[in-house]
Design a protein around this motif. Structure first.
Motif, PDB file in Angstrom:
ATOM      1  N   PHE A 153       0.835  -1.194   0.000  1.00  0.00           N
ATOM      2  CA  PHE A 153       0.000   0.000   0.000  1.00  0.00           C
ATOM      3  C   PHE A 153       0.872   1.247   0.000  1.00  0.00           C
ATOM      4  O   PHE A 153       1.888   1.298   0.705  1.00  0.00           O
ATOM      5  CB  PHE A 153      -0.937   0.019   1.210  1.00  0.00           C
ATOM      6  N   CYS A 154       0.479   2.243  -0.781  1.00  0.00           N
ATOM      7  CA  CYS A 154       1.218   3.510  -0.836  1.00  0.00           C
ATOM      8  C   CYS A 154       1.136   4.240   0.500  1.00  0.00           C
ATOM      9  O   CYS A 154       2.094   4.864   0.934  1.00  0.00           O
ATOM     10  CB  CYS A 154       0.648   4.413  -1.946  1.00  0.00           C
ATOM     11  N   SER A 155      -0.003   4.143   1.141  1.00  0.00           N
ATOM     12  CA  SER A 155      -0.260   4.854   2.390  1.00  0.00           C
ATOM     13  C   SER A 155       0.344   4.111   3.579  1.00  0.00           C
ATOM     14  O   SER A 155       0.021   2.938   3.823  1.00  0.00           O
ATOM     15  CB  SER A 155      -1.776   5.001   2.584  1.00  0.00           C
ATOM     16  N   LEU A 156       1.185   4.802   4.331  1.00  0.00           N
ATOM     17  CA  LEU A 156       1.751   4.231   5.550  1.00  0.00           C
ATOM     18  C   LEU A 156       0.626   3.929   6.547  1.00  0.00           C
ATOM     19  O   LEU A 156       0.666   2.912   7.249  1.00  0.00           O
ATOM     20  CB  LEU A 156       2.784   5.183   6.157  1.00  0.00           C
ATOM     21  N   LYS A 157      -0.374   4.788   6.580  1.00  0.00           N
ATOM     22  CA  LYS A 157      -1.533   4.577   7.460  1.00  0.00           C
ATOM     23  C   LYS A 157      -2.200   3.245   7.132  1.00  0.00           C
ATOM     24  O   LYS A 157      -2.500   2.457   8.032  1.00  0.00           O
ATOM     25  CB  LYS A 157      -2.537   5.729   7.274  1.00  0.00           C
ATOM     26  N   THR A 158      -2.415   2.960   5.846  1.00  0.00           N
ATOM     27  CA  THR A 158      -3.052   1.705   5.448  1.00  0.00           C
ATOM     28  C   THR A 158      -2.157   0.521   5.759  1.00  0.00           C
ATOM     29  O   THR A 158      -2.635  -0.510   6.243  1.00  0.00           O
ATOM     30  CB  THR A 158      -3.419   1.730   3.950  1.00  0.00           C
ATOM     31  N   GLN A 159      -0.863   0.654   5.512  1.00  0.00           N
ATOM     32  CA  GLN A 159       0.074  -0.426   5.845  1.00  0.00           C
ATOM     33  C   GLN A 159      -0.020  -0.777   7.322  1.00  0.00           C
ATOM     34  O   GLN A 159      -0.070  -1.950   7.698  1.00  0.00           O
ATOM     35  CB  GLN A 159       1.507  -0.021   5.497  1.00  0.00           C
ATOM     36  N   THR A 160      -0.084   0.254   8.151  1.00  0.00           N
ATOM     37  CA  THR A 160      -0.180   0.055   9.596  1.00  0.00           C
ATOM     38  C   THR A 160      -1.503  -0.595   9.974  1.00  0.00           C
ATOM     39  O   THR A 160      -1.539  -1.545  10.772  1.00  0.00           O
ATOM     40  CB  THR A 160      -0.010   1.407  10.332  1.00  0.00           C
ATOM     41  N   GLU A 161      -2.601  -0.106   9.405  1.00  0.00           N
ATOM     42  CA  GLU A 161      -3.928  -0.655   9.719  1.00  0.00           C
ATOM     43  C   GLU A 161      -4.048  -2.122   9.298  1.00  0.00           C
ATOM     44  O   GLU A 161      -4.605  -2.936  10.041  1.00  0.00           O
ATOM     45  CB  GLU A 161      -5.030   0.172   9.053  1.00  0.00           C
ATOM     46  N   VAL A 162      -3.530  -2.457   8.129  1.00  0.00           N
ATOM     47  CA  VAL A 162      -3.579  -3.846   7.668  1.00  0.00           C
ATOM     48  C   VAL A 162      -2.694  -4.722   8.559  1.00  0.00           C
ATOM     49  O   VAL A 162      -3.080  -5.841   8.907  1.00  0.00           O
ATOM     50  CB  VAL A 162      -3.200  -3.955   6.170  1.00  0.00           C
ATOM     51  N   ALA A 163      -1.548  -4.220   8.961  1.00  0.00           N
ATOM     52  CA  ALA A 163      -0.672  -4.978   9.872  1.00  0.00           C
ATOM     53  C   ALA A 163      -1.369  -5.206  11.217  1.00  0.00           C
ATOM     54  O   ALA A 163      -1.275  -6.300  11.797  1.00  0.00           O
ATOM     55  CB  ALA A 163       0.651  -4.236  10.068  1.00  0.00           C
ATOM     56  N   GLU A 164      -2.082  -4.196  11.719  1.00  0.00           N
ATOM     57  CA  GLU A 164      -2.824  -4.348  12.974  1.00  0.00           C
ATOM     58  C   GLU A 164      -3.975  -5.335  12.819  1.00  0.00           C
ATOM     59  O   GLU A 164      -4.256  -6.121  13.725  1.00  0.00           O
ATOM     60  CB  GLU A 164      -3.334  -2.982  13.451  1.00  0.00           C
ATOM     61  N   PHE A 165      -4.650  -5.292  11.663  1.00  0.00           N
ATOM     62  CA  PHE A 165      -5.728  -6.242  11.372  1.00  0.00           C
ATOM     63  C   PHE A 165      -5.165  -7.658  11.372  1.00  0.00           C
ATOM     64  O   PHE A 165      -5.737  -8.574  11.972  1.00  0.00           O
ATOM     65  CB  PHE A 165      -6.359  -5.898  10.017  1.00  0.00           C
ATOM     66  N   LEU A 166      -4.044  -7.850  10.727  1.00  0.00           N
ATOM     67  CA  LEU A 166      -3.385  -9.142  10.664  1.00  0.00           C
ATOM     68  C   LEU A 166      -2.968  -9.614  12.060  1.00  0.00           C
ATOM     69  O   LEU A 166      -3.162 -10.789  12.417  1.00  0.00           O
ATOM     70  CB  LEU A 166      -2.180  -9.066   9.734  1.00  0.00           C
ATOM     71  N   ALA A 167      -2.425  -8.706  12.856  1.00  0.00           N
ATOM     72  CA  ALA A 167      -2.037  -9.049  14.229  1.00  0.00           C
ATOM     73  C   ALA A 167      -3.258  -9.477  15.036  1.00  0.00           C
ATOM     74  O   ALA A 167      -3.189 -10.412  15.851  1.00  0.00           O
ATOM     75  CB  ALA A 167      -1.344  -7.862  14.890  1.00  0.00           C
ATOM     76  N   PHE A 168      -4.384  -8.816  14.802  1.00  0.00           N
ATOM     77  CA  PHE A 168      -5.637  -9.197  15.467  1.00  0.00           C
ATOM     78  C   PHE A 168      -6.025 -10.631  15.085  1.00  0.00           C
ATOM     79  O   PHE A 168      -6.386 -11.427  15.945  1.00  0.00           O
ATOM     80  CB  PHE A 168      -6.746  -8.223  15.101  1.00  0.00           C
ATOM     81  N   LEU A 169      -5.936 -10.952  13.792  1.00  0.00           N
ATOM     82  CA  LEU A 169      -6.270 -12.314  13.357  1.00  0.00           C
ATOM     83  C   LEU A 169      -5.343 -13.336  13.996  1.00  0.00           C
ATOM     84  O   LEU A 169      -5.773 -14.411  14.413  1.00  0.00           O
ATOM     85  CB  LEU A 169      -6.199 -12.425  11.827  1.00  0.00           C
ATOM     86  N   GLU A 170      -4.078 -13.007  14.065  1.00  0.00           N
ATOM     87  CA  GLU A 170      -3.091 -13.931  14.647  1.00  0.00           C
ATOM     88  C   GLU A 170      -3.384 -14.240  16.112  1.00  0.00           C
ATOM     89  O   GLU A 170      -3.260 -15.371  16.548  1.00  0.00           O
ATOM     90  CB  GLU A 170      -1.680 -13.350  14.534  1.00  0.00           C
ATOM     91  N   LYS A 171      -3.776 -13.215  16.859  1.00  0.00           N
ATOM     92  CA  LYS A 171      -3.951 -13.412  18.311  1.00  0.00           C
ATOM     93  C   LYS A 171      -5.349 -13.880  18.676  1.00  0.00           C
ATOM     94  O   LYS A 171      -5.551 -14.458  19.711  1.00  0.00           O
ATOM     95  CB  LYS A 171      -3.639 -12.133  19.071  1.00  0.00           C
ATOM     96  N   LYS A 172      -6.314 -13.618  17.847  1.00  0.00           N
ATOM     97  CA  LYS A 172      -7.715 -13.916  18.176  1.00  0.00           C
ATOM     98  C   LYS A 172      -7.947 -15.373  18.355  1.00  0.00           C
ATOM     99  O   LYS A 172      -7.565 -16.255  17.746  1.00  0.00           O
ATOM    100  CB  LYS A 172      -8.633 -13.312  17.094  1.00  0.00           C
TER     101      LYS A 172
END
Length: 172
Positions: A153-172
Motif C-alpha cells: 500500500f502507498c499509504s503508511l496509514k493503510t500499511q499500519t492498519e492492515v498490519a494491525e488487522f493481521l495481528a488481530f487475526l493472529e492473536k484472536k
C-alpha cells in the motif's frame, strides 16, 4: 491452529479485495489455514420459502465450511452504496441457521468510497450475531487503497492498519 475461511465480495478473480485476501493468507503464520471461498457468485438467489432439507447442495456445503472454520474474514468493495448483491445473498442464506452465531467474523471494506458498505455490512452481520471486535473491522478507501508496483500500500496509514488487522487475526 486456527482455520480461517475468507469471502470476497468482488467477483473479479484479480480484484483488489481478492489480492488483499491473498496478502492476508500469505502473511499469516503457518500455524493457521486460510481458505478463500470463491463460490458465492454461484449461489441461487435466497428465498425464505425453502426448508433446510431442500437447500441446494452448494449452500449446505457453504454452511458446513463455515461451521468447520474458526474465524470468517470478509473483504469486499462497495457496490452502489452497499454490500455487493452476491455477498448479501450469501449472508441471507445464513439467516435461518446459527452457523455464524458467536463465531468470530472480521471484515475489510476496500473500495474507492466504502463507508455506506461498511455500515451496511455491519448491520447485516449483527443480525447473524457473530463475535465482532473493532480491531477486526477495517475501512480502506480513497487514496489510502492505492498500491505500489510491488503490491504494498502507498499509504503508511493503510500499511499500519492492515498490519494491525493481521495481528488481530493472529492473536484472536
Amino acid at each position: 491452529m486456527k482455520k480461517f475461511m475468507a469471502l470476497c465480495g468482488s467477483n473479479h478473480r484479480n480484484s483488489q479485495n481478492q489480492k488483499l485476501l491473498l496478502d492476508l493468507k500469505q502473511s499469516l503464520s503457518t500455524n493457521h489455514t486460510f481458505q478463500i471461498y470463491n463460490n458465492i457468485y454461484d449461489f441461487p438467489i435466497f428465498h425464505s420459502n425453502i426448508e433446510y432439507e431442500d437447500y441446494p447442495t452448494i449452500i449446505k456445503n457453504f454452511m458446513n465450511d463455515i461451521e468447520q472454520s474458526d474465524h470468517i474474514v470478509i473483504a469486499t468493495p462497495e457496490y452502489i452504496k452497499g454490500v455487493p448483491a452476491a455477498l448479501k445473498n450469501a449472508l441471507e442464506w445464513l439467516v435461518a441457521s446459527a452457523v455464524l452465531y458467536d463465531k468470530p467474523v472480521s471484515f475489510i471494506v476496500n473500495s474507492p468510497h466504502g463507508e455506506a458498505c461498511y455500515q451496511s455490512l455491519l448491520k447485516h452481520l449483527k443480525i447473524l450475531n457473530p463475535q465482532m471486535q473493532e480491531e477486526g473491522m477495517l475501512l480502506i478507501s480513497g487514496k489510502d487503497r492505492l498500491r505500489n508496483e510491488d503490491g504494498t500500500f502507498c499509504s503508511l496509514k493503510t500499511q499500519t492498519e492492515v498490519a494491525e488487522f493481521l495481528a488481530f487475526l493472529e492473536k484472536k
